[in-house]
Structure formats: structure tokens, C-alpha cells
Design an enzyme around this catalytic site. Structure first.
Site, PDB file in Angstrom:
ATOM      1  N   HIS A  62      21.570  -3.473  26.811  1.00 23.54           N
ATOM      2  CA  HIS A  62      22.929  -3.083  27.172  1.00 23.54           C
ATOM      3  C   HIS A  62      23.660  -2.346  26.053  1.00 23.54           C
ATOM      4  O   HIS A  62      23.373  -2.537  24.885  1.00 23.54           O
ATOM      5  CB  HIS A  62      23.758  -4.332  27.501  1.00 23.54           C
ATOM      6  CG  HIS A  62      23.168  -5.218  28.527  1.00 23.54           C
ATOM      7  ND1 HIS A  62      23.210  -6.578  28.419  1.00 23.54           N
ATOM      8  CD2 HIS A  62      22.512  -4.961  29.680  1.00 23.54           C
ATOM      9  CE1 HIS A  62      22.618  -7.128  29.468  1.00 23.54           C
ATOM     10  NE2 HIS A  62      22.179  -6.166  30.240  1.00 23.54           N
ATOM     11  N   TYR A 132      28.861 -13.536  20.057  1.00 25.97           N
ATOM     12  CA  TYR A 132      29.078 -12.110  19.831  1.00 25.97           C
ATOM     13  C   TYR A 132      30.519 -11.904  19.387  1.00 25.97           C
ATOM     14  O   TYR A 132      31.437 -12.453  19.995  1.00 25.97           O
ATOM     15  CB  TYR A 132      28.938 -11.308  21.140  1.00 25.97           C
ATOM     16  CG  TYR A 132      27.621 -11.348  21.820  1.00 25.97           C
ATOM     17  CD1 TYR A 132      26.713 -10.312  21.660  1.00 25.97           C
ATOM     18  CD2 TYR A 132      27.292 -12.385  22.691  1.00 25.97           C
ATOM     19  CE1 TYR A 132      25.504 -10.320  22.325  1.00 25.97           C
ATOM     20  CE2 TYR A 132      26.077 -12.403  23.357  1.00 25.97           C
ATOM     21  CZ  TYR A 132      25.196 -11.373  23.175  1.00 25.97           C
ATOM     22  OH  TYR A 132      24.007 -11.373  23.840  1.00 25.97           O
TER      23      TYR A 132
END
Length: 182
Positions: A62, A132
Site C-alpha cells: 500500500h 504506525y
């Protein structure tokens, strides 16, 4: 914090330096001053987490497309993963270069992944947690990616894939011009 350059331009492996005593240890995982010295992005507007239940699961590959491109800090906080990053920035010295790195909850490594790089991982254990830190807000209209089994990337996934989302299976194979503007 120790910053280790990688073969991908602008990507870093950041090692946490720990002070140990009888209680355990302590170390910095982020320091704005250290990032600023290296001209790295240090403003992260989203903090996200990913929990993967089954070993062999693949998430990726991604990225968010401009103008919503994002820099990411990625850390495995539980379990073990096989992390893969590929540079899709046409003007980069490392264009189409790929890195495959195992990350483990105990290795104290954080990956700094610059905007314009596609990213994904395979869980190597059950019950994996990843955190993240992301420099741009999520934009569903700017999602991009490449199939996990794209021959251009030629990733050697350590385990046979056990679970891949329908969205990830529908990602396109890489072709020149697919990611213009990165």
C-alpha cells in the site's frame, strides 16, 4: 537512537538505544530534534495500529497517492513480521529498489518509510501488532498499491500466504506510468 541508512533513498532503520538496570530498560523511540537534524519528516498527524491474528497473513502493498502521500514510522510491538518496502518515486536514485526486513517485537527497530514507497508485510507469528505513525491523514480516494505477488517486486514471502484481503488481491500489477507524479 541510532539511524541506519538503507539502500532505499530516504528510508532509515532506527535502532532504539536502551539504558538497562535491574528494573528493565528505557529508550527513546522518537526525538523531533534527531529527525530534524537529518531533514526527516517529524510531524505525524495519525497514529494507527494493525492487529493480525493468523501467521502467513499478507497486508499490502500500500501507499497513498499525492497530494495525500505519507511518510510512515513502522514498529512491530508484538510477534514477528516480514516487512517489504519498494521505492516507486520515478526521480529517486533507488527507483524500484526493494528491501525485505524481518521485524520482531524485541529487536527495537523502527522503519522510517518515505512518501512514494509502497509498503506491506507478512505476519510470521500469530497475534501480531504493528504501530504506525503517519504524516498525512487517511484519504480513501488516494489509496494506491501493487499486488503482493507482483513479479516486478519478486518478493520472497517466507510463509505460504494464509489470508489476503479482497482489496489487496484486487490491487494492480506494476507497470511503468502507473504511479506518475511520485
Amino acid at each position: 537512537m541510532l539511524f541506519e541508512e538503507t539502500p532505499i533513498s530516504g528510508m532509515w532503520k532506527i535502532h532504539t538505544e536502551r539504558k538497562q538496570d535491574t528494573r528493565g530498560s528505557f529508550g527513546r523511540i522518537f526525538c523531533e530534534k534527531e529527525f530534524n537534524i537529518r531533514n526527516l519528516v517529524f510531524h505525524f498527524v495519525q497514529w494507527s495500529s494493525s492487529r493480525t491474528i493468523e501467521a502467513g497473513t499478507i497486508r499490502g502493498m500500500h501507499l497513498q497517492l499525492p497530494p495525500a502521500g505519507e511518510t510512515k514510522l513502522v514498529k512491530c510491538v508484538r510477534g514477528k513480521i516480514y516487512d517489504v518496502v519498494c521505492d516507486l518515486r520515478r526521480n529517486s536514485q533507488s527507483y524500484l529498489k526493494k528491501i525485505e526486513i524481518p521485524l520482531h517485537e524485541d529487536d527495537d527497530i523502527i522503519l522510517y518509510i518515505p512518501e512514494g514507497c509502497v509498503h506491506g508485510y507478512q505476519s510470521l507469528t500469530n497475534n501480531v501488532d504493528i504501530i504506525y505513525f503517519i504524516s498525512n491523514f487517511y484519504d480513501a480516494d488516494r489509496l494506491g498499491g501493487i499486488r503482493y505477488d507482483d513479479p516486478m517486486m519478486n518478493v520472497t514471502w517466507p510463509l505460504s500466504p494464509t489470508c489476503i484481503s479482497a482489496r489487496d488481491q484486487a490491487l494492480p500489477f506494476f507497470k511503468q506510468g502507473l504511479f506518475e507524479g511520485l
